[in-house]
Design an enzyme around this catalytic site. Structure first.
Site, short mmCIF file in Angstrom:
data_model
loop_
_atom_site.label_atom_id
_atom_site.label_comp_id
_atom_site.label_asym_id
_atom_site.label_seq_id
_atom_site.Cartn_x
_atom_site.Cartn_y
_atom_site.Cartn_z
CG ASP A 1 -27.02 69.59 1.54
OD1 ASP A 1 -27.84 69.50 2.48
OD2 ASP A 1 -26.42 68.59 1.09
CE1 TYR B 1 -24.66 66.36 14.64
CE2 TYR B 1 -25.54 67.58 12.77
CZ TYR B 1 -25.29 66.39 13.41
OH TYR B 1 -25.66 65.21 12.80
CG HIS C 1 -21.68 76.67 8.51
ND1 HIS C 1 -21.74 76.92 9.88
CD2 HIS C 1 -22.84 76.11 8.19
CE1 HIS C 1 -22.88 76.49 10.35
NE2 HIS C 1 -23.58 75.99 9.34
P1 IMP Z 1 -29.09 71.18 6.03
O1 IMP Z 1 -28.49 70.65 4.80
O2 IMP Z 1 -28.95 72.66 6.10
O3 IMP Z 1 -30.49 70.70 6.29
O4 IMP Z 1 -28.22 70.70 7.24
C1 IMP Z 1 -28.06 69.33 7.56
C2 IMP Z 1 -27.97 69.18 9.04
O5 IMP Z 1 -26.81 69.87 9.52
C3 IMP Z 1 -29.15 69.78 9.80
O6 IMP Z 1 -30.15 68.83 9.99
C4 IMP Z 1 -28.54 70.19 11.12
O7 IMP Z 1 -28.50 69.09 12.00
C5 IMP Z 1 -27.10 70.51 10.74
N1 IMP Z 1 -26.92 71.96 10.57
C6 IMP Z 1 -27.09 72.70 9.45
N2 IMP Z 1 -26.81 73.99 9.68
C7 IMP Z 1 -26.46 74.06 10.99
C8 IMP Z 1 -26.06 75.13 11.84
O8 IMP Z 1 -25.96 76.31 11.45
N3 IMP Z 1 -25.78 74.80 13.11
C9 IMP Z 1 -25.88 73.54 13.59
N4 IMP Z 1 -26.25 72.52 12.86
C10 IMP Z 1 -26.54 72.77 11.56
#
Ligand code: IMP
Length: 198
Positions: free
Chosen positions: A69, A152, A178
């Site tokens: 997450d 992003y 990250h």
């Molecule tokens: P998730 O928990 O990995 O689904 O991430 C939540 C939100 O953060 C996603 O819907 C993306 O908008 C953003 N996000 C996650 N990982 C990345 C990344 O590596 N680059 C840019 N945006 C990210």
């Protein structure tokens, strides 16, 4: 060993596969389990959501699972969008909607400091084995820069490269991101479990 990645997101699958390649794992994803019930990410921390997703997915599939997450935490916005990064601009919004909203909230703000944080959880059916965190410091740009990546990426400039994630090749992003940092920390836990089973 089989390892389930708790995601359907193609961008993430290819990033994670590249980081885990060479570990002699048979990688499966949610695409291999079309009947897996949706995991509701209703916790107010990244760790809470990652652990819930890993545990519920491992229980349903019977396979060791890693789930992640991620959130983008912007200092001037008191940590927003944070845990709510995926739906910052509302339910069912697009990546673009989120970027547009964030750039608009940041209009005129000089403190652009932000950090991307990922928590990865590794679980077996019935038990979370390990949880790790990866952080990258950076800043929110004034406009979109670069055309690679997702989410992003085009508005987050990493401090250590001075470029946005969207300006980096997959390989370069995977070296510093990250998610890569959190995954690198979980690899020894996966390996040690894998060798226990032999
Ligand atoms: P998730 O928990 O990995 O689904 O991430 C939540 C939100 O953060 C996603 O819907 C993306 O908008 C953003 N996000 C996650 N990982 C990345 C990344 O590596 N680059 C840019 N945006 C990210």
């Amino acid at each position: 060993m089989k390892l389930l990645l708790a995601t359907r997101n193609r961008d993430k699958i290819s990033e994670i596969e590249e980081i885990l390649c060479g570990l002699s794992l048979e990688i499966l994803t949610y695409n291999n389990f079309p009947d897996l019930p949706e995991v509701i990410e209703n916790k107010d921390t990244l760790a809470g959501n990652a652990e819930k997703k890993a545990l519920e997915s491992a229980e349903f599939s019977g396979i060791p699972t890693i789930a992640d997450d991620t959130g983008l935490f912007v200092e001037a916005l008191k940590g927003a969008p944070g845990v709510y990064s995926s739906r910052y601009a509302g339910e069912n919004c697009s990546y673009k909607d989120n970027r547009v909203k964030l750039l608009s909230e940041m209009k005129g703000i000089t403190n652009r400091k932000a950090q991307f944080k990922t928590v990865v959880a590794f679980a077996f059916p019935g038990k979370v084995i390990a949880t790790t965190e990866g952080i990258v410091e950076g800043e929110i740009t004034e406009q979109e820069i670069g055309d690679r990546g997702f989410g992003y990426d085009s508005i987050f400039r990493a401090q250590e490269t001075g470029r946005t994630y969207a300006e980096m090749s997959d390989k370069e992003k995977n070296t510093i991101s990250h998610r890569a940092r959190a995954l690198q920390k979980i690899i020894p836990k996966i390996i040690s479990h894998n060798s226990d089973k032999k």
